[in-house]
Design a protein around this motif. Sequence first.
Motif, PDB file in Angstrom:
ATOM      1  N   GLU A 146     -59.939  -5.564  48.522  1.00  0.00           N
ATOM      2  CA  GLU A 146     -60.148  -6.022  49.489  1.00  0.00           C
ATOM      3  C   GLU A 146     -60.737  -5.245  51.124  1.00  0.00           C
ATOM      4  O   GLU A 146     -61.516  -5.703  51.504  1.00  0.00           O
ATOM      5  CB  GLU A 146     -59.165  -7.284  49.914  1.00  0.00           C
ATOM      6  N   ASP A 147     -59.712  -4.436  50.890  1.00  0.00           N
ATOM      7  CA  ASP A 147     -60.548  -3.954  52.338  1.00  0.00           C
ATOM      8  C   ASP A 147     -62.119  -3.100  51.805  1.00  0.00           C
ATOM      9  O   ASP A 147     -62.492  -3.081  52.767  1.00  0.00           O
ATOM     10  CB  ASP A 147     -59.114  -2.251  52.430  1.00  0.00           C
ATOM     11  N   MET A 148     -62.025  -2.444  50.675  1.00  0.00           N
ATOM     12  CA  MET A 148     -63.085  -2.463  50.397  1.00  0.00           C
ATOM     13  C   MET A 148     -63.959  -2.938  50.086  1.00  0.00           C
ATOM     14  O   MET A 148     -65.480  -2.870  50.957  1.00  0.00           O
ATOM     15  CB  MET A 148     -63.322  -1.296  49.185  1.00  0.00           C
ATOM     16  N   THR A 149     -63.719  -3.893  49.497  1.00  0.00           N
ATOM     17  CA  THR A 149     -65.030  -5.500  50.075  1.00  0.00           C
ATOM     18  C   THR A 149     -65.185  -5.784  51.649  1.00  0.00           C
ATOM     19  O   THR A 149     -67.103  -5.649  51.507  1.00  0.00           O
ATOM     20  CB  THR A 149     -64.682  -5.877  48.859  1.00  0.00           C
ATOM     21  N   THR A 150     -64.499  -5.915  52.109  1.00  0.00           N
ATOM     22  CA  THR A 150     -64.758  -6.048  53.543  1.00  0.00           C
ATOM     23  C   THR A 150     -65.828  -5.279  54.029  1.00  0.00           C
ATOM     24  O   THR A 150     -66.694  -5.521  54.729  1.00  0.00           O
ATOM     25  CB  THR A 150     -63.509  -6.729  54.258  1.00  0.00           C
ATOM     26  N   ASN A 151     -65.197  -4.081  54.249  1.00  0.00           N
ATOM     27  CA  ASN A 151     -65.401  -3.204  54.822  1.00  0.00           C
ATOM     28  C   ASN A 151     -67.181  -2.501  54.572  1.00  0.00           C
ATOM     29  O   ASN A 151     -68.117  -2.841  54.608  1.00  0.00           O
ATOM     30  CB  ASN A 151     -64.908  -1.457  54.732  1.00  0.00           C
ATOM     31  N   LEU A 152     -67.236  -2.953  53.532  1.00  0.00           N
ATOM     32  CA  LEU A 152     -68.886  -2.693  52.370  1.00  0.00           C
ATOM     33  C   LEU A 152     -70.188  -4.451  52.566  1.00  0.00           C
ATOM     34  O   LEU A 152     -71.013  -4.013  53.082  1.00  0.00           O
ATOM     35  CB  LEU A 152     -69.029  -3.202  50.708  1.00  0.00           C
ATOM     36  N   ILE A 153     -68.881  -5.497  53.178  1.00  0.00           N
ATOM     37  CA  ILE A 153     -69.584  -6.856  53.548  1.00  0.00           C
ATOM     38  C   ILE A 153     -70.096  -6.402  55.051  1.00  0.00           C
ATOM     39  O   ILE A 153     -71.364  -6.571  55.404  1.00  0.00           O
ATOM     40  CB  ILE A 153     -69.006  -8.112  53.284  1.00  0.00           C
ATOM     41  N   ILE A 166     -69.277  -1.513  57.117  1.00  0.00           N
ATOM     42  CA  ILE A 166     -68.484   0.040  58.046  1.00  0.00           C
ATOM     43  C   ILE A 166     -68.533   0.862  56.866  1.00  0.00           C
ATOM     44  O   ILE A 166     -67.866   0.916  55.930  1.00  0.00           O
ATOM     45  CB  ILE A 166     -67.087  -0.564  57.929  1.00  0.00           C
ATOM     46  N   ASP A 167     -68.615   1.604  57.167  1.00  0.00           N
ATOM     47  CA  ASP A 167     -68.244   3.196  55.693  1.00  0.00           C
ATOM     48  C   ASP A 167     -68.260   3.690  54.632  1.00  0.00           C
ATOM     49  O   ASP A 167     -68.261   3.587  53.503  1.00  0.00           O
ATOM     50  CB  ASP A 167     -67.111   3.745  56.299  1.00  0.00           C
ATOM     51  N   VAL A 168     -70.150   2.578  54.586  1.00  0.00           N
ATOM     52  CA  VAL A 168     -70.730   2.235  53.468  1.00  0.00           C
ATOM     53  C   VAL A 168     -70.469   4.080  52.229  1.00  0.00           C
ATOM     54  O   VAL A 168     -70.126   3.720  51.266  1.00  0.00           O
ATOM     55  CB  VAL A 168     -72.072   1.745  53.486  1.00  0.00           C
ATOM     56  N   PRO A 169     -70.471   5.291  52.871  1.00  0.00           N
ATOM     57  CA  PRO A 169     -71.028   5.910  51.569  1.00  0.00           C
ATOM     58  C   PRO A 169     -70.185   6.257  51.374  1.00  0.00           C
ATOM     59  O   PRO A 169     -69.766   6.374  50.119  1.00  0.00           O
ATOM     60  CB  PRO A 169     -71.893   7.049  53.048  1.00  0.00           C
ATOM     61  N   ALA A 170     -68.720   6.661  52.223  1.00  0.00           N
ATOM     62  CA  ALA A 170     -67.849   7.174  51.879  1.00  0.00           C
ATOM     63  C   ALA A 170     -67.259   5.662  50.689  1.00  0.00           C
ATOM     64  O   ALA A 170     -67.066   6.375  49.808  1.00  0.00           O
ATOM     65  CB  ALA A 170     -66.738   6.965  52.787  1.00  0.00           C
TER      66      ALA A 170
END
Length: 189
Positions: free
Chosen positions: A44-51, A54-58
């Motif tokens: 969920e943290d990764m999903t939220t950051n992608l949306i 935030i820090d998409v390449p990493a």
Amino acid sequence: MVVVSATTFNKEIAIRRRISSIFNKREDDFPSLREYNDYLEEVEDMTTNLIEGIDVPAIEVKIAKYQEENAEQIMINRARKAEELAAAMAASKGQPVQTDTDGATSQSSQAGIGAGAPGHYAPTVPGGQPRPTGMAPQPIPVGVGPEGYAADDEEMMKLRAERGGKAGGWSIELSKRRAIEEAFGSIWI
């Protein structure tokens, strides 16, 4: 009130679908509930950051690495999900669920509930709600004519039309008042 545009909403849906198709482990894939919850929180943290961007390449590198390391498990879980969906669809249509070639039992026998005749409920599906297996016969109201309307005389039909309008808040006075307001409201001086 938060207003979300359609493109933002569609972007979020697309990201969530993509992530859930990759990170598709289930609770029974983990030795403890704590580890499963940690996994869900990380996803969920990764999903939220992608949306949020935030820090998409990493995150993309992390997703690619996970896909590479867990490719077989991802495919197994996708196949399992497809089988469960097919079994649920078959159960909702009232068709018996077939057993696997290795002798595994059907979904309905695993749940302890038979698919039953039309009008009964099939076993619950992953959403937790039972699915109807078919159309139950509908009761026919007493006094219904061939067109599906109650066999009333003309006076009764007028009375129903009048009561129906009043029940919705309509009255003749309301219509007259509105017509007068609209007529005088359109006059320019």
